[in-house]
Design a protein around this motif. Sequence first.
Motif, PDB file in Angstrom:
ATOM      1  N   TYR A  73       0.836  -1.209   0.000  1.00 31.93           N
ATOM      2  CA  TYR A  73       0.000   0.000   0.000  1.00 31.93           C
ATOM      3  C   TYR A  73       0.867   1.254   0.000  1.00 31.93           C
ATOM      4  O   TYR A  73       0.525   2.253  -0.636  1.00 31.93           O
ATOM      5  CB  TYR A  73      -0.935  -0.007   1.204  1.00 31.93           C
ATOM      6  CG  TYR A  73      -1.858   1.184   1.226  1.00 31.93           C
ATOM      7  CD1 TYR A  73      -2.874   1.317   0.275  1.00 31.93           C
ATOM      8  CD2 TYR A  73      -1.692   2.202   2.169  1.00 31.93           C
ATOM      9  CE1 TYR A  73      -3.717   2.419   0.276  1.00 31.93           C
ATOM     10  CE2 TYR A  73      -2.529   3.302   2.176  1.00 31.93           C
ATOM     11  CZ  TYR A  73      -3.532   3.408   1.225  1.00 31.93           C
ATOM     12  OH  TYR A  73      -4.359   4.499   1.218  1.00 31.93           O
ATOM     13  N   ARG A  76       1.769   1.899  -3.542  1.00 34.61           N
ATOM     14  CA  ARG A  76       0.589   1.723  -4.389  1.00 34.61           C
ATOM     15  C   ARG A  76       0.728   2.473  -5.707  1.00 34.61           C
ATOM     16  O   ARG A  76       1.430   3.480  -5.810  1.00 34.61           O
ATOM     17  CB  ARG A  76      -0.675   2.186  -3.657  1.00 34.61           C
ATOM     18  CG  ARG A  76      -0.651   3.634  -3.211  1.00 34.61           C
ATOM     19  CD  ARG A  76      -1.814   3.901  -2.256  1.00 34.61           C
ATOM     20  NE  ARG A  76      -1.807   5.264  -1.741  1.00 34.61           N
ATOM     21  CZ  ARG A  76      -1.130   5.646  -0.658  1.00 34.61           C
ATOM     22  NH1 ARG A  76      -0.365   4.782  -0.019  1.00 34.61           N
ATOM     23  NH2 ARG A  76      -1.201   6.901  -0.241  1.00 34.61           N
ATOM     24  N   ASP A  79      -3.822   6.587  -6.342  1.00 40.81           N
ATOM     25  CA  ASP A  79      -4.489   7.214  -5.200  1.00 40.81           C
ATOM     26  C   ASP A  79      -5.898   7.590  -5.614  1.00 40.81           C
ATOM     27  O   ASP A  79      -6.102   8.181  -6.695  1.00 40.81           O
ATOM     28  CB  ASP A  79      -3.731   8.467  -4.751  1.00 40.81           C
ATOM     29  CG  ASP A  79      -2.519   8.135  -3.899  1.00 40.81           C
ATOM     30  OD1 ASP A  79      -2.701   7.507  -2.837  1.00 40.81           O
ATOM     31  OD2 ASP A  79      -1.394   8.491  -4.317  1.00 40.81           O
ATOM     32  N   ASP A  81     -10.280   8.119  -3.920  1.00 38.97           N
ATOM     33  CA  ASP A  81     -11.192   8.176  -2.781  1.00 38.97           C
ATOM     34  C   ASP A  81     -11.665   6.763  -2.468  1.00 38.97           C
ATOM     35  O   ASP A  81     -12.394   6.155  -3.255  1.00 38.97           O
ATOM     36  CB  ASP A  81     -12.376   9.093  -3.112  1.00 38.97           C
ATOM     37  CG  ASP A  81     -13.375   9.192  -1.969  1.00 38.97           C
ATOM     38  OD1 ASP A  81     -13.132   8.599  -0.893  1.00 38.97           O
ATOM     39  OD2 ASP A  81     -14.416   9.854  -2.151  1.00 38.97           O
ATOM     40  N   GLN A  82     -11.262   6.245  -1.319  1.00 40.31           N
ATOM     41  CA  GLN A  82     -11.570   4.862  -0.954  1.00 40.31           C
ATOM     42  C   GLN A  82     -13.067   4.607  -0.789  1.00 40.31           C
ATOM     43  O   GLN A  82     -13.519   3.471  -0.915  1.00 40.31           O
ATOM     44  CB  GLN A  82     -10.857   4.504   0.355  1.00 40.31           C
ATOM     45  CG  GLN A  82      -9.347   4.627   0.311  1.00 40.31           C
ATOM     46  CD  GLN A  82      -8.686   3.441  -0.359  1.00 40.31           C
ATOM     47  OE1 GLN A  82      -9.111   2.308  -0.197  1.00 40.31           O
ATOM     48  NE2 GLN A  82      -7.631   3.693  -1.119  1.00 40.31           N
ATOM     49  N   GLY A 153      -3.978   0.207  -4.752  1.00 38.23           N
ATOM     50  CA  GLY A 153      -4.278   1.421  -4.005  1.00 38.23           C
ATOM     51  C   GLY A 153      -5.409   1.309  -3.006  1.00 38.23           C
ATOM     52  O   GLY A 153      -5.777   2.302  -2.376  1.00 38.23           O
ATOM     53  N   HIS A 155      -6.895   0.576   0.507  1.00 39.34           N
ATOM     54  CA  HIS A 155      -6.343   0.564   1.858  1.00 39.34           C
ATOM     55  C   HIS A 155      -6.537  -0.819   2.481  1.00 39.34           C
ATOM     56  O   HIS A 155      -7.599  -1.431   2.314  1.00 39.34           O
ATOM     57  CB  HIS A 155      -7.033   1.624   2.719  1.00 39.34           C
ATOM     58  CG  HIS A 155      -6.318   1.905   4.000  1.00 39.34           C
ATOM     59  ND1 HIS A 155      -6.400   1.068   5.096  1.00 39.34           N
ATOM     60  CD2 HIS A 155      -5.491   2.924   4.357  1.00 39.34           C
ATOM     61  CE1 HIS A 155      -5.670   1.560   6.072  1.00 39.34           C
ATOM     62  NE2 HIS A 155      -5.105   2.681   5.662  1.00 39.34           N
TER      63      HIS A 155
END
Length: 279
Positions: A73, A76, A79, A81-82, A153, A155
């Motif tokens: 991670y 990664r 990037d 927005d999770q 990417g 989390h």
Amino acid sequence: MPHAAQLIGADTRFLILAMAIGLMALEYGISRLTDREAHDWRESAASFGVAMGQMLLRSVEAGIVAVPFAFLYQHRLFDFDQTSLLALAALFLGSEFLYYWQHRASHRIRWMWATHSVHHSTTRFNLTAAIRLGWTGSISGNFLFFLPLALLGFHPMMIVAMLGINLFYQFFIHTEFVPRLGPLEWVLNTPNHHRVHHASNEECLDRNFGGILIVFDRLFGTFAEPPAGRELRYGLVGGKPSFNPVRTALGEWAAMFNDAGRAHGAGAKLRALFGPPGA
């Protein structure tokens, strides 16, 4: 990387546990009323013993698995927005796809089967079978299949949460008291499909590997309906059921290493460890 159970509070975990035990008791009551031998109290007690051992080992397992996930991670590729709908949908489909292949490999590679066989060792298909999970998943390398998600990417905590949802869903499909679910059978892994997966009938072996979805089985040729006119049998092919949780959890490891020790030549030893079970 924390285990999925560590992402929720103690009160919520207690409610989930109470709900699970309540559903198990309800299923047992229904089986008694309908005179169906869906439960063997000794086998169910052994499943609880296996589950307790697996819970005790979770913290150790989480510590082992955390390192490679955190490393990937940190390096990664993307990037994003999770919590966006697109990211959540991609994580769901990605985890389902990778779970399919991890589950399929667990049936075809004996080193992995040594862990997964624990889950298939029950001779009754019921909700208590859902909690009979192997103790040695990290040793078998199950987590390796999901590392690409961290590299992309996602989390680690999001990955664990999604896999926790997968596991939570599968608890409910370990029962013989739910009928076919109509059009949902085309997309979802249902009790009807999962009964086939757990059956030891020859035509049912290595079928229906999906977690929440059944679509990857349909795409990759591993889907099967229950055999018409035949009663499903459960348990390990050629295996003897044990009511000892330790023997249940570690018996296949002992058998595998014994076979490897008796094999002649490096190739035969490797096949005993990493070839298909029963080969």
